[in-house]
Design a protein around this motif. Sequence first.
Motif, short mmCIF file in Angstrom:
data_model
loop_
_atom_site.label_atom_id
_atom_site.label_comp_id
_atom_site.label_asym_id
_atom_site.label_seq_id
_atom_site.Cartn_x
_atom_site.Cartn_y
_atom_site.Cartn_z
N ARG A 32 83.98 32.13 113.05
CA ARG A 32 83.42 32.33 114.39
C ARG A 32 82.02 31.74 114.51
O ARG A 32 81.68 31.10 115.51
N ARG A 33 81.21 31.97 113.46
CA ARG A 33 79.84 31.45 113.50
C ARG A 33 79.81 29.93 113.48
O ARG A 33 78.99 29.29 114.14
N GLN A 34 80.71 29.33 112.70
CA GLN A 34 80.69 27.89 112.53
C GLN A 34 81.40 27.14 113.65
O GLN A 34 80.98 26.06 114.07
N GLN A 35 82.50 27.73 114.15
CA GLN A 35 83.37 26.98 115.06
C GLN A 35 83.50 27.60 116.45
O GLN A 35 84.13 27.01 117.32
N GLY A 36 82.96 28.79 116.63
CA GLY A 36 82.97 29.41 117.94
C GLY A 36 84.35 29.86 118.38
O GLY A 36 85.23 30.16 117.57
N ALA A 37 84.54 29.87 119.70
CA ALA A 37 85.78 30.41 120.29
C ALA A 37 87.02 29.60 119.92
O ALA A 37 88.14 30.10 120.00
N SER A 38 86.83 28.36 119.51
CA SER A 38 87.98 27.51 119.19
C SER A 38 88.45 27.67 117.74
O SER A 38 89.41 27.01 117.32
N ALA A 39 87.80 28.53 116.98
CA ALA A 39 88.13 28.68 115.56
C ALA A 39 89.55 29.21 115.37
O ALA A 39 90.02 30.08 116.11
N ALA A 40 90.24 28.66 114.38
CA ALA A 40 91.58 29.13 114.02
C ALA A 40 91.44 30.30 113.06
O ALA A 40 91.35 30.12 111.84
N LEU A 41 91.39 31.50 113.61
CA LEU A 41 91.14 32.69 112.81
C LEU A 41 92.40 33.15 112.09
O LEU A 41 93.53 32.94 112.56
N PHE A 42 92.19 33.83 110.96
CA PHE A 42 93.31 34.43 110.24
C PHE A 42 93.79 35.66 111.02
O PHE A 42 93.00 36.45 111.54
N GLU A 43 95.09 35.81 111.04
CA GLU A 43 95.71 37.02 111.59
C GLU A 43 96.59 37.60 110.48
O GLU A 43 97.34 36.86 109.83
N TRP A 44 96.51 38.88 110.24
CA TRP A 44 97.30 39.45 109.15
C TRP A 44 97.91 40.78 109.54
O TRP A 44 97.42 41.47 110.44
N ARG A 45 98.99 41.10 108.85
CA ARG A 45 99.66 42.38 109.00
C ARG A 45 100.01 42.91 107.61
O ARG A 45 100.38 42.14 106.72
#
Length: 332
Positions: A32-45
């Motif tokens: 988030r800090r490096q890439q902002g709103a366009s960041a491909a964040l991890f999603e986990w379950r």
Amino acid sequence: MPRAAILAFDGCYASSLGGFADILQVANSHLRRQQGASAALFEWRFVSLTGEPVAASNGLQLQTHKVGAREHFDLVFIPSLHYAGHSKFDQLLKDQSTVCAWLTSQWRRGAWLAANCTGTFILAQTGLLDGRIATTTWWLERQFRTRFPRVDLQLRPVLTEVDRLLCAGASASYLLQAVRVVERFSGPAIASQCAKSMLIDVSQTTQTPYLPMLADISHTDAVVHRAQHWLQSNMARPVRISELAAELAVSERTLVRRFGAVLDQSPLTYLQHLRIDSARALLEASDLGVDQIASQVGYNDPSSFSRLFRERMGLSPGAYRSRYQSMGAESP
């Protein structure tokens, strides 16, 4: 957005299960800090095949999501499981046929499969590791080799990676494993930031310094016991197998066969490892110079000793002493 399934089992280690997710969470903060709103964040379950609550080995209860038959993940993490003895562990593995089929289907659809410590047994049971390099926790080496003879088991590396199959050694290596996963999905810069912010030492790439001394290996073969004692007493001088066989009143062929059956190595290989292990002990517990230690364990050429030590331990004698002598001094 990489989707990760963290596979939960009754009896798994909560640290391995939750710690892996914690590192993905830290990675998301850096993304988030490096890439902002366009960041491909991890999603986990946290998932299981039934969707029922799971009890970790320390009693912690965890809610899980039931995985759907058509649900696809980019990554599946198999945590380490508490080892409650040979028979119970064997039964646990026998009960995982449905899990193994699901893991195989995920891999065939392009998912990475990452297994930590005892979790590598479940991954190996899928058959996907057959003919491929893998690692596991060092203290279950023989059980792994016996159960999965077609796997190219390598105990020296903490991590192995081949064809989207990522194995890690003893339990705490999930830290390094998670950093590697972050690197594969989000790049080396984000992985490095995760490691630094969480104080994860990514320079620890080998399990070898933590392996027990050869003298700690137990067995009931009287001839091999006598050979071990003789080699320990005579390792500082040149040793011939013919001399050892004569001392024990057995043929060289018999001696080699019995060493192979009990220790899975030849007498000369055992001697070389014994010398290195003795050097390990001296480096940890004494102030002798490296040249002196080389001489005491049977090497007249210090450079040859240093080369062989590095080949087996992954560190030079000096680097090994710097890292592990202080650790030994702090032990009770």
